[in-house]
Motif scaffolding. Structure first.
Motif, PDB file in Angstrom:
ATOM      1  N   ALA A  83      25.074  41.123  43.114  1.00  0.00           N
ATOM      2  CA  ALA A  83      24.858  42.584  42.930  1.00  0.00           C
ATOM      3  C   ALA A  83      23.667  42.948  44.096  1.00  0.00           C
ATOM      4  O   ALA A  83      23.997  44.374  44.499  1.00  0.00           O
ATOM      5  CB  ALA A  83      24.466  43.118  41.557  1.00  0.00           C
ATOM      6  N   LEU A  84      22.991  42.354  44.502  1.00  0.00           N
ATOM      7  CA  LEU A  84      22.023  42.690  45.511  1.00  0.00           C
ATOM      8  C   LEU A  84      22.510  42.769  46.665  1.00  0.00           C
ATOM      9  O   LEU A  84      22.010  43.475  47.886  1.00  0.00           O
ATOM     10  CB  LEU A  84      20.651  41.501  45.511  1.00  0.00           C
ATOM     11  CG  LEU A  84      19.881  41.696  44.448  1.00  0.00           C
ATOM     12  CD1 LEU A  84      18.887  40.448  44.613  1.00  0.00           C
ATOM     13  CD2 LEU A  84      19.039  42.716  44.243  1.00  0.00           C
ATOM     14  N   GLN A  85      23.805  42.660  47.181  1.00  0.00           N
ATOM     15  CA  GLN A  85      24.585  42.511  48.575  1.00  0.00           C
ATOM     16  C   GLN A  85      25.150  44.081  48.331  1.00  0.00           C
ATOM     17  O   GLN A  85      25.697  44.419  49.602  1.00  0.00           O
ATOM     18  CB  GLN A  85      25.568  41.438  48.555  1.00  0.00           C
ATOM     19  CG  GLN A  85      24.990  40.056  48.376  1.00  0.00           C
ATOM     20  CD  GLN A  85      23.652  39.907  49.467  1.00  0.00           C
ATOM     21  OE1 GLN A  85      23.826  40.185  50.633  1.00  0.00           O
ATOM     22  NE2 GLN A  85      22.655  39.230  49.029  1.00  0.00           N
ATOM     23  N   VAL A 144      30.084  43.131  30.624  1.00  0.00           N
ATOM     24  CA  VAL A 144      29.371  42.472  31.785  1.00  0.00           C
ATOM     25  C   VAL A 144      29.507  43.498  33.111  1.00  0.00           C
ATOM     26  O   VAL A 144      30.573  44.312  33.101  1.00  0.00           O
ATOM     27  CB  VAL A 144      29.874  41.237  32.467  1.00  0.00           C
ATOM     28  CG1 VAL A 144      31.417  41.136  32.628  1.00  0.00           C
ATOM     29  CG2 VAL A 144      29.261  40.604  33.447  1.00  0.00           C
ATOM     30  N   GLY A 145      28.478  43.730  33.716  1.00  0.00           N
ATOM     31  CA  GLY A 145      28.508  44.636  35.033  1.00  0.00           C
ATOM     32  C   GLY A 145      29.110  43.958  36.278  1.00  0.00           C
ATOM     33  O   GLY A 145      29.075  42.513  36.399  1.00  0.00           O
ATOM     34  N   ARG A 146      29.831  44.568  36.866  1.00  0.00           N
ATOM     35  CA  ARG A 146      30.658  44.116  38.085  1.00  0.00           C
ATOM     36  C   ARG A 146      30.690  45.035  39.091  1.00  0.00           C
ATOM     37  O   ARG A 146      30.721  46.258  38.938  1.00  0.00           O
ATOM     38  CB  ARG A 146      32.006  43.431  37.663  1.00  0.00           C
ATOM     39  CG  ARG A 146      32.830  44.527  37.129  1.00  0.00           C
ATOM     40  CD  ARG A 146      34.396  43.850  36.876  1.00  0.00           C
ATOM     41  NE  ARG A 146      35.319  44.911  36.706  1.00  0.00           N
ATOM     42  CZ  ARG A 146      36.453  44.523  36.068  1.00  0.00           C
ATOM     43  NH1 ARG A 146      36.954  43.293  35.727  1.00  0.00           N
ATOM     44  NH2 ARG A 146      37.295  45.498  35.782  1.00  0.00           N
ATOM     45  N   GLY A 194      32.360  47.731  41.451  1.00  0.00           N
ATOM     46  CA  GLY A 194      33.534  48.590  41.284  1.00  0.00           C
ATOM     47  C   GLY A 194      34.108  48.935  42.537  1.00  0.00           C
ATOM     48  O   GLY A 194      33.685  48.439  43.841  1.00  0.00           O
ATOM     49  N   PRO A 195      35.466  49.649  42.654  1.00  0.00           N
ATOM     50  CA  PRO A 195      36.039  50.274  43.641  1.00  0.00           C
ATOM     51  C   PRO A 195      35.484  50.849  44.614  1.00  0.00           C
ATOM     52  O   PRO A 195      35.654  50.965  45.947  1.00  0.00           O
ATOM     53  CB  PRO A 195      37.463  50.918  42.982  1.00  0.00           C
ATOM     54  CG  PRO A 195      36.845  51.275  41.853  1.00  0.00           C
ATOM     55  CD  PRO A 195      35.803  50.259  41.159  1.00  0.00           C
ATOM     56  N   GLY A 196      34.281  51.624  44.495  1.00  0.00           N
ATOM     57  CA  GLY A 196      33.637  52.631  45.429  1.00  0.00           C
ATOM     58  C   GLY A 196      32.450  51.842  45.838  1.00  0.00           C
ATOM     59  O   GLY A 196      31.567  52.451  46.478  1.00  0.00           O
ATOM     60  N   ALA A 197      32.277  50.432  45.549  1.00  0.00           N
ATOM     61  CA  ALA A 197      31.006  49.844  46.003  1.00  0.00           C
ATOM     62  C   ALA A 197      30.883  49.697  47.745  1.00  0.00           C
ATOM     63  O   ALA A 197      32.076  49.495  48.175  1.00  0.00           O
ATOM     64  CB  ALA A 197      30.893  48.403  45.405  1.00  0.00           C
ATOM     65  N   VAL A 198      29.690  49.747  48.039  1.00  0.00           N
ATOM     66  CA  VAL A 198      29.689  49.941  49.308  1.00  0.00           C
ATOM     67  C   VAL A 198      28.613  48.751  49.744  1.00  0.00           C
ATOM     68  O   VAL A 198      27.601  48.669  49.041  1.00  0.00           O
ATOM     69  CB  VAL A 198      29.192  50.993  50.268  1.00  0.00           C
ATOM     70  CG1 VAL A 198      28.807  51.048  51.682  1.00  0.00           C
ATOM     71  CG2 VAL A 198      29.934  52.238  49.762  1.00  0.00           C
ATOM     72  N   ALA A 253      19.841  41.877  50.797  1.00  0.00           N
ATOM     73  CA  ALA A 253      18.639  41.691  50.349  1.00  0.00           C
ATOM     74  C   ALA A 253      18.246  40.344  50.277  1.00  0.00           C
ATOM     75  O   ALA A 253      18.928  39.441  50.020  1.00  0.00           O
ATOM     76  CB  ALA A 253      18.726  42.173  48.992  1.00  0.00           C
ATOM     77  N   ALA A 254      17.061  40.240  50.609  1.00  0.00           N
ATOM     78  CA  ALA A 254      16.126  38.969  50.278  1.00  0.00           C
ATOM     79  C   ALA A 254      15.849  38.733  48.927  1.00  0.00           C
ATOM     80  O   ALA A 254      15.516  39.462  48.250  1.00  0.00           O
ATOM     81  CB  ALA A 254      15.114  38.891  51.329  1.00  0.00           C
TER      82      ALA A 254
END
Length: 165
Positions: free
Chosen positions: A6-8, A147-149, A151-155, A161-162
């Protein structure tokens, strides 16, 4: 240690964050509680909520500007025209949010006698409860079933992220 995937991904367009920009202060939710309970006039809201008049004015304006409430004129004989605040379709769609907050509060914060407000089914009078259901029709009974994942609008974030950011 491997960083969570998710950090990406950017959260700049997060709909939870956008929702909280409108509804994220306690007064906005209290105003909605009142309107859902049939309290629609400014003076009545000040009596029931103790919201300072300037704060209430600002919250009502914001909720109207964001299309959650609409102003409906009324006139008491011998007085100037005033407005009631009515829910729009967008506002009515916030009912599950209030029910979820109330159920959480009822579970952890209610007085021993129980909650002071209930939501009931208009047709049969029974209390209303929120049900979480997946798109396949499965009722979920615990938060660990969700669970979070991405989504289709993710950028994707421009800079990965380090670990430790």
């Amino acid at each position: 240690m491997t960083a969570p995937e998710a950090l990406q991904w950017s959260v700049d367009n997060c709909t939870i964050q956008r929702s909280l920009e409108i509804m994220g202060d306690r007064w906005s939710l209290i105003v909605l509680r009142e309107v859902f309970q049939g309290i629609r006039r400014f003076d009545d809201m000040t009596v029931r909520t103790s919201i300072p008049r300037q704060v209430l004015t600002a919250r009502l304006r914001r909720l109207v500007d964001d299309g959650i409430l609409r102003k409906e004129p009324y006139r008491v004989p011998g007085q100037r025209e005033r407005h009631e605040y009515r829910l729009t379709e967008k506002g009515l769609n916030l009912y599950p949010v209030l029910i979820a907050l109330q159920e959480w509060g009822n579970r952890y914060l209610a007085d021993p006698a129980g909650p002071p407000i209930e939501f009931a089914h208009r047709d049969c009078g029974e209390p209303v409860h929120l049900v979480v259901r997946c798109a396949a029709g499965h009722d979920l009974t615990g938060s660990r079933e969700v669970v979070g994942r991405i989504g289709p609008g993710a950028v994707r974030r421009a800079t990965p992220a380090a670990v430790g950011d």
